[in-house]
Motif scaffolding. Structure first.
Motif, short mmCIF file in Angstrom:
data_model
loop_
_atom_site.label_atom_id
_atom_site.label_comp_id
_atom_site.label_asym_id
_atom_site.label_seq_id
_atom_site.Cartn_x
_atom_site.Cartn_y
_atom_site.Cartn_z
N ILE A 10 0.83 -1.20 0.00
CA ILE A 10 0.00 0.00 0.00
C ILE A 10 0.86 1.25 0.00
CG2 ILE A 10 -0.28 0.35 2.48
CD1 ILE A 10 -3.37 0.46 1.69
N LYS B 35 7.90 -3.60 7.75
CA LYS B 35 7.19 -3.03 6.61
C LYS B 35 5.67 -3.26 6.72
CE LYS B 35 9.84 -4.72 3.16
NZ LYS B 35 9.85 -5.22 1.82
N ASN B 36 5.30 -3.82 7.87
CA ASN B 36 3.92 -4.26 8.00
C ASN B 36 2.99 -3.11 8.38
OD1 ASN B 36 1.77 -5.88 8.14
ND2 ASN B 36 2.40 -6.99 9.96
N PHE B 37 2.28 -2.58 7.40
CA PHE B 37 1.37 -1.48 7.70
C PHE B 37 -0.04 -1.95 7.81
CE2 PHE B 37 4.94 1.02 6.76
CZ PHE B 37 4.71 2.22 7.37
#
Lengths: 402, 321, 327
Positions: free
Chosen positions: B261, B319-321
């Motif tokens: 995203i 990097k986990n949004f």
């Protein structure tokens, strides 16, 4: 590599589409349908018996073959009370030897409705039953789909008013008819009733934008307000926070003394009552709603709520019966007229208990014999209309013999 | 918290395989979904007429999500795309009453104009694109409701009676070829991805950031115009809510297809294709399999989680949004 | 950009800051008073606008932590509805205590489930939110089938009179301390500033994000109590209908975070309040209520455009940072 896969996928998708556009795919579909019907009728012993019984009693000698059926039922949602009840009522006809699949189309959008009908047809439905909630402009497309796939279609809570669309559906052999409750009249009567109680300045709460039923009720209410020389002060459209919207309106227009929610009693009237109380005008402002709610009994008793029209759950049931009669080759409504469904008015908590127990309880209010009888070949559309108009809580209780 | 820590360690090991997994995993999710529905619907899903349905229902999402790649690659989102589709359809419907031939260019132009305004608010007024597009969505929705008079508006009868499936196919093909070539064969795609990684760094390497932001929004605008026009032909009516679900569906489709995203190097057209196929197959297959009623959405949610867990690249937690 | 504003701020006196902070809602309320002094000149009308903003404020605070760590969560509305349905059900059995515990405990549970799905699946929060939203909405519909969804009038007391202020003040103290004076709050802001740096500082981001979901759930629980007590009922929603519940609160948070003259926690209050007043202004002008979101949107653009363009020294690059913190 990425690109390769993407190109192959696109080509596959497009080739598939081209193939379908050029060749008629009805053959394979028919096959599936037929095998299904076979297995269905094998297990359905009851069905055969019913057919026999029917032919025995039929003095006319005209035999109606009651094939097993699959009705595809498309609804906007099951979270509101009306959506929940009509979905339940749609499955009452399952006792006549068939299946009803309820598809909840996502929201009130026109594209979701078309997609829902397509999927139902593809799932093997013989009849599609829906409400043209996104406006009658969607009807030509669905009519075309039904004719192409040779599937009957019936519309509940829908009135066709555009002559061009009327002509289009009338020429479609798979169109069965419509049922509706006289939304305009209901809106009109609501205002009349409130005016009798002394209401003069109205606020209307719309529960949806672009939904035909909602607009018809508003039109009826506005017409009555005009005719009686009253004032329509403000229209609240789909409020996210109903309490705030009503509070603001009451502060701005202190003369307002009636709040009419044209749908979603639970969603809009209960918060409106809270708002009326919080601005200190309890007892001065009348409220009314459409569709039944859990709390309306207590609210009616306390005098916070004046009138609720609702309980028109049989609209889908009679639509389905009408479609079944056409599917079985003996249409009860050959002229494709509109079947009128009555609104119920309730005034006490007992009425609501009875409604919950007898109408939308575990047992359908109509027995399979009653259902078959109402569309039997010796009945005319007028007889059928009469049966529909007789629908009331008392009627159901008396037929149960309780 | 043990579970979480373990998962992070696992994630580090997995990152070695991520390069290949990121491409294959979404496809695996799609394949599994198709197999599942093919079995539960007793083969109905794979019939030709069913594939035609999926094409008919999925093309608007394919159009919008392909264009959405352009915006999402830069790390932005276009919340107005769904409302833009409906607005363009309504404009096209009105124009069609004067001249049916002008309806198509009118839709494209309207869409492009909306995209341009979005990008100008973002680039020159420096308003976060999220807010600019959200406000545009509100404005377009209200405008659309006003134009359609709150109800649905039927297209002229001549548009309704003609069969436009060939026109649609040709337009769709041309669109796909153009949009894929620009993204993957010219430097535009790489530059958009670079903007998603770091705007400052891209500008230093000579990327015209302002122009590219504008291009990305105009592309989604044009796509909205195309989708709006084709949807108008498909359903035969303009309505206040037409296409409104396409915003969220496009975002979901791209992320399902394996795109981050936040944009950057994971951006690819294949994400849009797989993602929109997964979404459409899920919506259609659930009905074909006879799963209806109250539990329909529940089953859909559960299947969605399963497909997501298979198809989404397991990014490391940072990097986990 | 921040340091610059901070330096400017140090010059301002405390009073000036208070005025600056409340400038927006006061100006907006003045518009109301100008339209009709006799309707809005009353203290009651003024208080009404504050009361109306309370529910959105509580939802806004619950989302503030998530927004700070870049979590994009669509599921707030669906969790609120489901927790509300459970709370209402318990209120019928156990009274007021049932309502409070029902809402808060179920909301914490739902928040934790969302957090667990997020940390186990390791998928973007936008997808996690969407997936659990589908399930929670559906559970709400199924659960509400054989249930009365309204709350009896004696249990509505929490949203009436002074009770609502007591609740909000308690919430405020809790949120303020959590956000500003705990290690948790510090680490959240570190992640929001730059996640990679935060990780290299030794902050366990995965754990922190999970805790954010739990804390969010806890706060949504209180927002649910207010929501239910305010409307007197809670209705299930399906087909993504619950998403719109969070719309107005998000706008409030966005607006609140723009107000640099005060702490974010206070800012969210000012933002929510301002947006509430805009709604009232719409009705006062007799404008169609469908235009409300348009007006709020244009208002946001104007305020933001002004804020962000005050200093022409910045290149468009800076907007990039804004987007990321807003995500």
């Amino acid at each position: 590599m990425k690109k390769l896969i993407s190109i192959i996928l696109i080509i596959m998708m497009i080739l598939g589409a081209v193939a379908c556009n050029s060749t008629k795919s009805n053959e394979s579909k028919e096959e599936v349908k037929e095998t299904e019907k076979k297995t269905d009728s094998d297990t359905d012993g009851e069905e055969v018996k019913e057919t026999e019984k029917k032919t025995d009693s039929d003095t006319d000698g005209e035999e109606v073959e009651r094939k097993p059926f699959k009705i595809g039922f498309s609804v906007w949602g099951t979270s509101d009370s009306h959506g929940r009840y009509v979905s339940q009522a749609a499955s009452w006809v399952e006792e006549l030897g068939g299946e009803v699949i309820v598809d909840v189309a996502q929201g009130f959008t026109i594209d979701a409705q078309v997609a829902s009908i397509e999927n139902l047809i593809q799932s093997g439905a013989d009849i599609v039953s829906f409400c043209a909630y996104s406006g009658e402009a969607v009807i030509p497309k669905i009519s075309e789909l039904a004719e192409k796939n040779e599937v009957y279609f019936v519309m509940w809570d829908t009135t066709v008013s555009d002559p061009a669309i009327q002509e289009m559906v009338d020429s479609n052999p798979y169109f069965v008819g419509t049922t509706n409750e006289g939304q305009f009249e209901a809106g009109y009567e609501t205002v009349e009733y409130l005016a009798e109680q002394g209401a003069t300045d109205f606020v209307i709460i719309k529960y949806a934008i672009g939904v035909a039923i909602c607009d018809e009720r508003v039109d009826g209410a506005s017409k009555a307000i005009d005719d009686l020389g009253l004032n329509l002060t403000y229209v609240i459209e789909v409020p996210e926070d109903t309490k705030k919207a009503v509070e603001d309106t009451l502060v701005n227009y202190p003369e307002v003394n009636a709040v009419v929610a044209v749908g979603g009693t639970a969603m809009y009237v209960t918060p409106s009552i809270q708002a009326i109380e919080s601005v200190g005008r309890k007892g001065e402002v009348l409220t009314s709603g459409f569709d039944f709610s859990d709390t309306m009994g207590a609210e009616l008793e306390a005098g916070d709520l004046s009138l609720v029209l609702g309980g028109h759950v049989v609209t889908t049931h009679f639509a389905n019966l009408m479609a079944l009669s056409a599917y079985w080759g003996d249409p009860i409504n050959p002229d494709k007229e509109q079947l009128m469904i009555p609104y119920l008015t309730v005034t006490s908590p007992e009425d609501i208990d009875n409604f919950n127990k007898y109408v939308v309880g575990d047992v359908p209010p109509y027995t399979p014999e009653e259902m078959l009888d109402s569309i039997s070949s010796d009945k005319t559309f007028d007889d059928f209309q009469k049966i529909a108009m007789e629908y009331s809580i008392e009627d159901v209780i008396s037929r149960r013999g309780e | 918290m043990m579970v979480v820590n373990m998962d992070i360690k696992k994630g580090r090991i997995q990152s070695l395989f991520q390069y290949n997994k990121s491409k294959i995993a979404p496809l695996l999710g799609l394949v599994l979904l198709v197999v599942f529905f093919a079995i539960t619907s007793k083969g109905k899903l794979l019939e030709a007429s069913s594939i035609e349905n999926i094409y008919n229902q999925g093309f608007p999402l394919l159009i919008t999500s392909l264009a959405f790649v352009y915006v999402m690659a830069t790390g932005n989102l276009d919340f107005s795309i769904g409302a833009n589709v409906g607005f363009c359809a309504t404009i096209a419907c009105y124009v069609a009453f004067f001249n049916t031939k002008l309806a198509f260019p009118a839709a494209l132009l309207t869409g492009a104009l909306v995209g341009l305004i979005n990008s100008l608010m973002y680039v020159f007024l420096k308003i976060p694109s999220f807010i600019a597009c959200l406000c545009m969505m509100f404005i377009l929705t209200a405008a659309n409701q006003t134009l359609t008079g709150g109800g649905s508006k039927m297209v002229p009868v001549e548009l309704l009676q003609n069969d436009y499936s060939i026109v649609r196919l040709v337009l769709l093909l041309i669109y796909i070829i153009i949009i894929v070539i620009i993204f993957h064969k010219t430097k535009v795609g790489k530059q958009l991805e670079a903007l998603g990684i770091s705007v400052e760094a891209s500008i230093q390497t000579g990327v015209n950031a302002k122009l590219l932001f504008i291009v990305s929004y105009v592309v989604t605008g044009v796509a909205a115009g195309l989708a709006g026009y084709l949807m108008l032909l498909r359903v035969g009516a303009a309505s206040p809510t037409l296409g409104s679900s396409l915003t969220i569906d496009s975002i979901i489709a791209l992320v399902l297809g394996g795109m981050s995203i936040l944009g950057g190097a994971s951006s690819s057209m294949i994400c849009a294709v797989t993602g929109s196929l997964i979404t459409t197959v899920l919506n259609s297959g659930i009905v074909l399999a006879g799963m209806g009623g109250d539990a329909q959405q529940l089953i859909k949610g559960a299947l969605f989680i399963i497909v997501v867990s298979i198809s989404t690249l397991r990014e490391s937690s940072s990097k986990n949004f | 950009m921040k340091t610059n504003i901070l330096r400017k701020e140090s010059i301002l006196s405390g009073i000036k800051r208070v005025i600056l902070t409340l400038l927006l809602p006061i100006l907006l309320y003045l518009v109301l008073v100008l339209t009709s002094f006799e309707k809005f000149g009353k203290f009651d009308s003024f208080i009404m606008t504050i009361n109306q903003s309370m529910v959105n404020l509580a939802i806004g605070w619950s989302m503030m932590f998530g927004i700070s760590v870049n979590l994009f969560d669509f599921s707030v509305g669906s969790r609120l509805v489901l927790a509300g349905l459970i709370g209402v059900h318990f209120s019928q059995k156990f009274g007021l205590l049932g309502l409070i515990l029902g809402c808060v405990v179920s909301s914490v549970l739902l928040g934790s489930i969302t957090g667990l799905v997020f940390s186990i699946l390791k998928v973007p929060s936008i997808i996690t939110g969407f997936a659990v939203l589908l399930i929670f909405e559906s559970l709400g519909v199924i659960l509400s089938k054989n249930m009365v969804n309204a709350i009896s009038s004696e249990h509505l007391v929490l949203a009436k009179g002074f009770n609502i202020y007591i609740l909000i003040v308690l919430l405020f103290i809790f949120v303020y301390i959590m956000y500003n004076h705990t290690k948790f709050g510090f680490q959240i802001k570190a992640i929001g500033g730059n996640e990679r740096v935060a990780t290299s500082m030794g902050i366990n981001t995965a754990k922190l994000k999970f805790l954010t979901y739990v804390l969010g759930g806890f706060l949504v629980g209180f927002a649910t109590i207010l929501y239910v007590s305010n409307a007197g009922t809670i209705q299930p929603k399906d087909g993504l209908g619950s998403m719109s519940i969070a719309f107005t609160p998000i706008m409030g948070v966005m607006l609140g975070m723009l107000i640099k003259s005060c702490n974010s926690v206070v800012g969210v209050f000012v933002g929510s309040w301002s947006i509430t007043i805009i709604g009232s202004v719409m009705v006062a002008f007799g404008w169609e209520s469908r235009l409300q979101n348009v007006i709020v949107g244009i208002f946001l653009i104007i305020v933001m455009g002004f804020q962000l363009n005050r200093d022409k020294l910045f290149k468009p690059i800076t907007t990039k940072k804004n987007i990321q913190t807003n995500n």
